[in-house]
Design an enzyme around this catalytic site. Sequence first.
Site, PDB file in Angstrom:
ATOM      1  N   ARG A  74       0.853  -1.186   0.000  1.00 59.72           N
ATOM      2  CA  ARG A  74       0.000   0.000   0.000  1.00 59.72           C
ATOM      3  C   ARG A  74       0.892   1.241   0.000  1.00 59.72           C
ATOM      4  O   ARG A  74       1.789   1.371   0.829  1.00 59.72           O
ATOM      5  CB  ARG A  74      -0.867   0.033   1.255  1.00 59.72           C
ATOM      6  N   GLU A 116      -9.177  -2.662   2.370  1.00 56.72           N
ATOM      7  CA  GLU A 116      -8.157  -2.133   1.457  1.00 56.72           C
ATOM      8  C   GLU A 116      -7.139  -3.213   1.095  1.00 56.72           C
ATOM      9  O   GLU A 116      -6.680  -3.288  -0.036  1.00 56.72           O
ATOM     10  CB  GLU A 116      -7.448  -0.945   2.106  1.00 56.72           C
ATOM     11  N   HIS A 158      -7.203   7.678   0.403  1.00 58.65           N
ATOM     12  CA  HIS A 158      -8.155   6.601   0.732  1.00 58.65           C
ATOM     13  C   HIS A 158      -8.740   5.973  -0.542  1.00 58.65           C
ATOM     14  O   HIS A 158      -9.784   5.343  -0.494  1.00 58.65           O
ATOM     15  CB  HIS A 158      -9.381   7.126   1.529  1.00 58.65           C
TER      16      HIS A 158
END
Length: 345
Positions: free
Chosen positions: A64, A332, A152
């Site tokens: 990420r 996520e 986000h």
Amino acid sequence: MFILVLNSGSSSIKYKLFNISGKGEMLLDKGAVERIGQKVPTHREALAVILDKLHSRIDAVGHRVVHGGKFREATLVDKEVIKEISRFSEAVPLHNPAAVMTITESMKLISRVPHVTVFDTAFYQTMPERAYLYAIPYRYHEKYRVRKYGFHGTSHRYITRQAARILKKSIDRVNLITCHLGNGCSITAVEKGKAVDTSMGFTPLEGLIMGTRSGDIDPAIIPYIMEKEGMDMNAAMEMLNKKSGLLGISGVSNDMREIIKAARSSKRARLALDMFVYRIKKYIGAYLGVLGKVDAVVFTGGIGENQAGLMKKISGGVLPKNSKTLIIPTDEELMIARDTYSLVS
Ligand code: ADP
């Protein structure tokens, strides 16, 4: 395919291990190493702890990355990727430097497998210029790439897909307003499955009221307070990022559970909650104007997922009758694992 997803912050690395194939998705393990710098010296040792615990075959790693600059989609790591992530370290100093450390160290520790970066900002690369530019001299955009990037995005993209599935519509036909309400909060206008505007900006500071971030503010207030209080730029940024938002108004906490509890007796906790809700309503109204027609408002994140009553009240006051309110838990890491799988396989 065994896919390890790494989500690194300045003092922690969170991980999830998935087994993904054409047939299905399975979460095999998850955890975190926290207090890097204290309990373990560096990100390298933290990674070693994770690999020791997992004791598993790993076929690919998905990372990420909060700020991916120009990247529009998940990408195999190379020199250019590292350069672009490093370039935006100033804008997100708690995240991008940590990501670079974790990526470079994990490529040494887990060598000979593909490493993929999935960027929070990528979902927003579809925004039109009119939405992502700031009305300051254009040369700052050209010279320093100052623009709205949005954050986000991986979460908003995940709940967009889930919502389309729930609404039984193909992704390129849904119009949504997606709200990620956690410690950080952001709201996104999604037209035909693509992001067309979002509340966070050049950094995650813009937009909604958050746990400790101010969100939108008249920029002239900043030099005014700096002058009155004899603050330097670092102190001012710290005030806006760490001491504002729910915490700054309530004086009680940045944590929504505490704010809700305190609201029974504290006027300022009630005010913080009231302001939090009001700002979300304003954005939903604005994005209704942007989109025209909205199939649903979708809420996620620690606050969105756990305060269904409050969320329905927020959207109920603003939405037209034929739009739905959906609450969808975000994931996520699963989205990152899926992206990694489709890039690698
Ligand atoms: P992050 O953005 O760090 O991933 P989360 O999505 O977990 O964080 O969200 C954290 C926020 O969610 C905190 O403000 C916390 O108080 C809030 N939260 C968690 N559970 C509840 C609950 N049951 N009711 C209200 N707020 C909650």
